[in-house]
Design an enzyme around this catalytic site. Structure first.
Site, PDB file in Angstrom:
ATOM      1  N   GLU A 146     -29.968   6.626   0.159  1.00  0.00           N
ATOM      2  CA  GLU A 146     -29.578   6.472   1.550  1.00  0.00           C
ATOM      3  C   GLU A 146     -29.237   7.816   2.204  1.00  0.00           C
ATOM      4  OE1 GLU A 146     -29.717   3.836  -0.998  1.00  0.00           O
ATOM      5  OE2 GLU A 146     -27.576   4.233  -0.974  1.00  0.00           O
TER       6      GLU A 146
ATOM      7  N   CYS B  35     -28.288   5.219  -3.889  1.00  0.00           N
ATOM      8  CA  CYS B  35     -29.654   5.232  -4.438  1.00  0.00           C
ATOM      9  C   CYS B  35     -30.518   6.242  -3.699  1.00  0.00           C
ATOM     10  CB  CYS B  35     -30.263   3.840  -4.348  1.00  0.00           C
ATOM     11  SG  CYS B  35     -29.497   2.624  -5.437  1.00  0.00           S
TER      12      CYS B  35
END
Length: 786
Positions: free
Chosen positions: A432, A430
């Site tokens: 990170e 997502c």
């Protein structure tokens, strides 16, 4: 799109996901043949080798990049060594309305007669849950936290440029060199290292076997092909697969095929959370692109078509099936493979190149869920690049998301990376952050911050079940100041984080000893040099993440109590608690007060934003710096995937006016409807969080298309992104769609089959989302830039 790509795209979109038992059968055979006779790393390597030797191959009609995880597009394998599905699980997968997988009777029979008897109590899911304490299980069942490794292996790993610089024969030579340097006289771990390294060598054989088998198949198909154009293409595919992955790629096409073979081996070896990612694809491919363009062996049109075919390969691979809480925290077919473009080069210069724009064009043309895509934007990025990204994003289907390269690099430097490794890194999954090709950065689960506050309000009792799962921190009606309440929250937070961390260490040890990944270890520095597995600390950097969920909800809840009870004294704590217990029924005046007459996060009001900072810092202080078993540290990030919906379903009414069981706020976005002062106020509030302390934050913004129309609208969008990034914001993404369109799609789903929306750190078909999540997206605040 060429006619070839149109057909392949249509095939990918129409493919029905189904459960394939091919992998399960092969792993079952290998374990029964070798378990107990060879070291565990070698056993795991033999699994991959046999899979690559036996698996059915697939070359789709017209494709230029070859290889599928299963027998054909959308064939979805299971991983019984991680999660041995029950027959009830299979029925559920087959029958559920959303994110379903076709399951045949043959599959059920094999699962019943072969897989379950051998794997039921051997699976990591079974071992993990049996290894957890009673208090861990109670917290897990109550929705205090989730556990990523309960059905999947450690993941979130990204390729760097080494796979474009050498082939797997060269990797084997490097492995042999490391074996020759082992000191059996003085190194107590020498035998273990030898086993790991030999397993890595077998894993190299596995991918070479896969390439040679595809070369042979393409040659056979070429001989039988009557169409001379396709015959030539198949022979070219054969030549490519005879060269890569055994040797380093020489061309743009060979580089794409090399990556794809690597991707298939990573996701076949284990089901990682999340899928393997190509990383800085534009920078990796640009040398090949420039060389061939000069030589006249490649045109921009050829390269574009190859990239389009490459995109389709990702979309052919649904994420392996999930059940239970894991499905609730990530209910999607998307496997979160995220492609980075732009950013900086290793020397600190601008990283945008011709392939960066080519990738953006492909994103725009393909409009596929997979792969996910993002742009890395630094102060050095050309305006043209940012503008092109915004042009695509404002079309309304959620890609690309946008990241602040300068902040991402600062985050990695703060975590101890070198400047070179930081510049070569970026984002995956997502949002990170990680050092590509050199880091095992593992997401370990989500933390339900509002739930922990709820339990604080009830002095350690979960009001949803009546069970005491927290510690006694005092009756809230007896508190005379907000600081007392906040101290009680911090004690509960520490209590639950301790429980989660104890479980994490057990799980890390289980994966290190029982589930090594020799293939992944080959391509991540410094596993070969250290003779250690990726899951056992072999990577150069080893970071474990814990994701905080619901920062908007808990901020507004604490703000309401602080403002209305302790500061203004408009309410008593007893009144608040009585209203929460009955879900505000009969307390309309109180609900209106906390909902509409209380400072809220997301409006650039210091009152609420300072509460957010307090909560964020408490969470950061409690998690960051704790050691994992691999020699690295724990860090935090702030993202939910779809877990904010699940967490909301197990959390009662909250003091911000949110009713019981409704979704929590997502990412670091304000609670829906709370942000009333426009998007600039949102980014100013969000930027008061110290993003550099995290490994990623997720901010969603929603606009109606008319707001971003024309050059003026585009300029406003670019300015919003650049302003947020100047404030050190980590990430921003957009939904650009009318609320009326979403409501119509909810009523008439058949008319909106290809409607894509941004959910959290990924995009999905609106029809694939359950109604609760659809409603949550519909009700997100529609911003205006006027």
């Amino acid at each position: 799109m060429t006619e070839r790509v149109k057909k392949l795209r249509e095939q990918s979109l129409n493919a029905e996901p189904y459960i394939s038992m091919e992998r399960a059968k092969i792993i079952d055979e290998v374990y029964k043949k070798y378990e107990g006779t060879v070291a565990t790393p070698i056993l795991r390597a033999l699994v991959l080798k046999e899979l690559m030797t036996q698996k059915e191959l697939c070359i789709n009609n017209g494709e230029l990049i070859v290889g599928e995880r299963g027998e054909m597009p959308a064939a979805t394998p299971t991983y019984p060594e991680l999660c041995c599905h029950t027959l009830e699980d299979l029925d559920l997968m087959d029958q559920r309305e959303k994110i379903s997988f076709k399951v045949t009777e043959d599959v059920k029979q094999l699962q019943k007669e072969v897989i379950i008897p051998f794997w039921e109590k051997r699976s990591m899911r079974h071992v993990i849950l049996n290894s957890m304490s009673t208090e861990w299980k109670k917290c897990y069942e109550a929705g205090i936290f989730t556990e990523f490794m309960e059905q999947r292996g450690p993941g979130h790993t990204v390729a760097d440029n080494k796979i474009y610089q050498k082939g797997f024969i060269a990797f084997k030579e490097e492995i042999d060199h490391s074996i020759s340097k082992l000191d059996f006289l003085n190194d107590d771990e020498a035998l273990d290292k030898k086993n790991q390294l030999e397993a890595m060598g077998i894993a190299c054989d596995a991918i070479i076997i896969l390439g040679k088998r595809y070369a042979k198949l393409a040659e056979q198909m070429a001989k039988e092909e009557c169409n001379q154009v396709r015959k030539k293409e198949l022979q070219h595919i054969a030549d490519t697969c005879n060269h890569v992955p055994a040797y380093a790629p020489r061309t743009f096409e060979e580089a794409l095929q090399m990556y794809w073979f690597v991707h298939l081996c990573v996701v076949s070896e284990i089901n990682p959370w999340d899928s393997f990612c190509p990383g800085r694809l534009d920078q990796h491919l640009n040398l090949f692109y420039e060389k061939e363009m000069k030589e006249g062996t490649l045109t921009r049109e050829n390269a574009e078509e190859l990239l389009q075919c490459f995109w389709i390969k990702f979309n052919n691979q649904p994420a392996p099936p999930k059940v239970g809480v894991t499905l609730k925290e990530s209910g999607t077919y998307t496997d979160f493979s995220n492609i980075n473009s732009g950013g900086l080069q290793e020397d600190g210069s601008d990283g945008v190149n011709d392939v960066s724009y080519l990738v953006l064009d492909v994103i725009d043309e393909m409009r596929l869920l997979q792969p996910s895509s993002n742009v890395q934007i630094s102060k050095k990025s050309p305006r043209r690049f940012v503008k092109r990204a915004c042009e695509i994003a404002r079309k309304g289907w959620g890609q690309p998301s946008m990241f602040n390269t300068d902040a991402v690099i600062q985050e990695m430097l703060r975590a101890g990376k070198t400047i070179e490794d930081a510049r070569n890194g970026g984002n995956s999954g997502c949002v990170e952050t990680g050092a590509f090709g050199k880091e095992a950065y593992i997401l370990t689960g989500y933390i339900n911050l509002p739930k922990i506050f709820e339990i604080t309000l009830y002095n350690g009792i979960d009001p949803q079940t009546g069970d005491k799962i927290g510690i006694e921190t005092g009756e809230v009606k007896d508190f005379t100041a907000f600081d007392e309440l906040f101290d009680a929250f911090k004690k509960q937070l520490k209590h639950f984080i301790n429980i989660k961390m104890i479980g994490n260490r057990i799980i890390e040890r289980l994966y290190a000893t029982k589930m090594p990944v020799p293939f992944l270890s080959v391509i991540i520095d410094d596993c070969i040099h250290e003779g250690k597995d990726y899951n056992a600390g072999g990577a150069r950097y080893n970071t474990s993440y814990l994701q905080g969920v619901g920062i908007g909800t808990i901020t507004d809840s604490m703000s309401a109590i602080k403002y209305q009870i302790f500061d203004k004294k408009n309410l008593t704590m007893n009144e608040m608690m009585e209203a929460l217990k009955v879900n505000y029924e009969g307390y309309d005046y109180l609900w209106n007060m906390v909902k509409n007459k209380t400072p809220k996060y997301g409006n650039d009001e210091d009152y609420a934003d300072k509460v957010m900072q307090q909560i964020f810092n408490a969470y950061y202080d409690e998690v960051t710096g704790r050691r994992n078993i691999k020699g690295g540290n724990f860090r935090i990030n702030m993202l939910p995937t779809t877990c904010h919906v699940y967490f909301g379903s197990v959390t009662g009414a909250t003091p911000d006016g949110r009713k019981a069981n409704l979704p929590l706020s997502e990412g670091i976005s304000p609670s829906k409807g709370a942000d009333r002062n426009g998007p600039t106020a949102v980014i100013k509030s969000a930027s008061k969080m110290d993003h550099i302390k995290t490994g990623g934050t997720l901010l969603n913004q929603k606009f109606t298309p008319s707001v971003l129309q024309g050059e003026k609208g585009l300029d406003h969008m670019i300015s919003l992104v650049n302003t947020y990034f100047r404030l050190d914001g980590h990430h921003i993404q957009f939904n650009v769609i009318k609320k009326e369109t979403l409501l119509e799609a909810q009523k008439n789903p058949e008319d909106y089959k290809e409607l894509i929306v941004r959910v959290a750190g990924y995009s999905d078909y609106f029809n694939n989302l359950d109604k609760v999540l659809q409603d949550e997206i519909i009700e997100r605040t529609e911003q205006s830039l006027i």
